[in-house]
Design an enzyme around this catalytic site. Structure first.
Site, PDB file in Angstrom:
ATOM      1  N   GLU A 146      -5.747  -4.732  10.682  1.00  0.00           N
ATOM      2  CA  GLU A 146      -4.810  -3.611  10.780  1.00  0.00           C
ATOM      3  C   GLU A 146      -5.112  -2.808  12.033  1.00  0.00           C
ATOM      4  O   GLU A 146      -5.934  -1.884  11.997  1.00  0.00           O
ATOM      5  CB  GLU A 146      -4.985  -2.694   9.565  1.00  0.00           C
ATOM      6  CG  GLU A 146      -4.024  -2.986   8.487  1.00  0.00           C
ATOM      7  CD  GLU A 146      -3.766  -1.781   7.597  1.00  0.00           C
ATOM      8  OE1 GLU A 146      -2.777  -1.824   6.900  1.00  0.00           O
ATOM      9  OE2 GLU A 146      -4.551  -0.815   7.604  1.00  0.00           O
ATOM     10  N   ASN A 173       0.870  -1.181   0.000  1.00  0.00           N
ATOM     11  CA  ASN A 173       0.000   0.000   0.000  1.00  0.00           C
ATOM     12  C   ASN A 173       0.907   1.230   0.000  1.00  0.00           C
ATOM     13  O   ASN A 173       1.413   1.638   1.034  1.00  0.00           O
ATOM     14  CB  ASN A 173      -0.894  -0.008   1.252  1.00  0.00           C
ATOM     15  CG  ASN A 173      -1.774   1.232   1.333  1.00  0.00           C
ATOM     16  OD1 ASN A 173      -1.867   1.990   0.365  1.00  0.00           O
ATOM     17  ND2 ASN A 173      -2.415   1.431   2.477  1.00  0.00           N
ATOM     18  N   HIS A 222      -9.876   1.288   4.882  1.00  0.00           N
ATOM     19  CA  HIS A 222      -8.619   1.629   5.565  1.00  0.00           C
ATOM     20  C   HIS A 222      -8.872   2.713   6.620  1.00  0.00           C
ATOM     21  O   HIS A 222      -9.660   3.629   6.394  1.00  0.00           O
ATOM     22  CB  HIS A 222      -7.581   2.109   4.550  1.00  0.00           C
ATOM     23  CG  HIS A 222      -6.204   2.115   5.119  1.00  0.00           C
ATOM     24  ND1 HIS A 222      -5.776   3.104   5.972  1.00  0.00           N
ATOM     25  CD2 HIS A 222      -5.184   1.239   5.001  1.00  0.00           C
ATOM     26  CE1 HIS A 222      -4.537   2.831   6.346  1.00  0.00           C
ATOM     27  NE2 HIS A 222      -4.144   1.702   5.768  1.00  0.00           N
TER      28      HIS A 222
HETATM   29  P1  PGA Z   1       2.391   0.857   7.544  1.00  0.00           P
HETATM   30  O1  PGA Z   1       0.963   0.931   6.888  1.00  0.00           O
HETATM   31  O2  PGA Z   1       3.041  -0.416   7.067  1.00  0.00           O
HETATM   32  O3  PGA Z   1       3.079   2.073   7.032  1.00  0.00           O
HETATM   33  O4  PGA Z   1       2.209   0.847   9.012  1.00  0.00           O
HETATM   34  C1  PGA Z   1       0.108  -0.139   6.818  1.00  0.00           C
HETATM   35  C2  PGA Z   1      -1.201   0.415   6.320  1.00  0.00           C
HETATM   36  O5  PGA Z   1      -1.785   1.258   6.976  1.00  0.00           O
HETATM   37  O6  PGA Z   1      -1.662   0.114   5.241  1.00  0.00           O
END
Ligand code: PGA
Length: 287
Positions: A198, A12, A123
């Protein structure tokens, strides 16, 4: 025992890559090294012949999706089209109507036409900065699936559980988010969804401290239990559920050692081509 599934890695990029020049530099560094990163070492291949299923599972090439900002989708598609094994193109958002008087909207048919296979929905950064509600998220999930685009559905609590009360609240949050997002989604469509656990507090822009593999695995087992309730045991078992939040080349192997975690979603780390290649390598090698 889980059915044999490929590991999943979802990059992402968020809004870390902001110019075509930076995009070209990224693929300039990535393209030539990708095949080596994704090819298992001969030592791993030898151990696979011993029919060690866990190793075999790690050894099969991971499914990799690159979620790119809208303006760069086409150039990214061209940059990856000749790479083997195939990488899939993903988007980071979608509108729920197919088309019409919606200024600024990027709709499912537009994404489909751009060669997009998956789109991120739910998200926490969309929930926070763009005021997306569970209702909006549910509409986006259904619209993407109806258009034949796979959904990368993010769920996760905001505060790390320091006590049992907070833990119960976190379980409720995840259950509610998942239940709302999947309202009206048929069982036959679940195979087109990748659920990402997440925890918001573990995202790099927030704390930079990843969850532990054990905690992530516990929550992912809970997510599978919810799926069993919403659908049935076979859906719970075969659904693809992965972890996201400060994933890096240093910690990725720990998450993938957990049988119930099907893959990872690195954000910040995926926007650096070298670091992302190291993550791929760590997934392929299982260490
Ligand atoms: P990060 O993001 O790996 O920068 O913590 C993960 C995400 O929020 O998609």
């Amino acid at each position: 025992m889980h059915a044999l599934k490929s590991k999943i890695i979802i990059a992402n990029w968020k809004a870390y890559v902001t110019t075509r020049k930076a995009l070209r530099a990224y693929f300039g560094a990535f393209a030539g090294r990708y095949q080596k990163a994704v090819t298992p070492s001969s030592a791993l291949v030898r151990s696979t012949r011993q029919k060690d299923q866990a190793v075999h599972r790690r050894n099969s090439a991971p499914d990799i999706v690159l979620c790119i900002p809208f303006p760069f989708l086409d150039e990214a598609r061209q940059a990856i089209q000749n790479l083997k094994p195939t990488l899939l193109l993903g988007a980071q958002d979608v509108f729920w109507e197919p088309g019409g008087p919606y200024t600024g909207a990027v709709t499912p048919p537009m994404l489909k036409d751009a060669g997009v296979s998956y789109v991120i929905v739910g998200h926490s950064e969309r929930r926070k900065h763009f005021s997306e509600t569970d209702d909006v998220i549910a509409k986006k999930v259904r619209a993407a699936l109806d258009a034949g685009i796979g959904v990368i559905l993010c769920v996760g609590e905001s505060a790390r559980a320091a006590d049992d009360d907070q833990m119960r609240e976190n379980l409720d949050t995840v259950r509610m988010q998942l239940g709302r997002a999947l309202e009206g989604v048929k069982k036959s469509h679940i195979k087109n969804i990748i659920v990402v656990y997440e925890p918001v507090w573990a995202i790099s822009g927030f704390s930079g401290v990843a969850d532990t593999p054990e905690n992530a695995a516990r929550m992912i087992l809970y997510i599978r239990r919810i799926l069993a309730k919403l659908y049935d045991a076979s859906v719970a078992k075969t659904a693809r559920v992965i972890y996201g939040g400060s994933v890096s080349s240093q910690n990725v192997a720990g998450f993938l050692r957990e049988e119930t975690i099907d893959g990872v979603l690195p954000g910040h780390a995926s926007a650096n081509p070298r670091e992302f290649l190291w993550i791929i390598r760590a997934v392929v090698e299982g260490r």
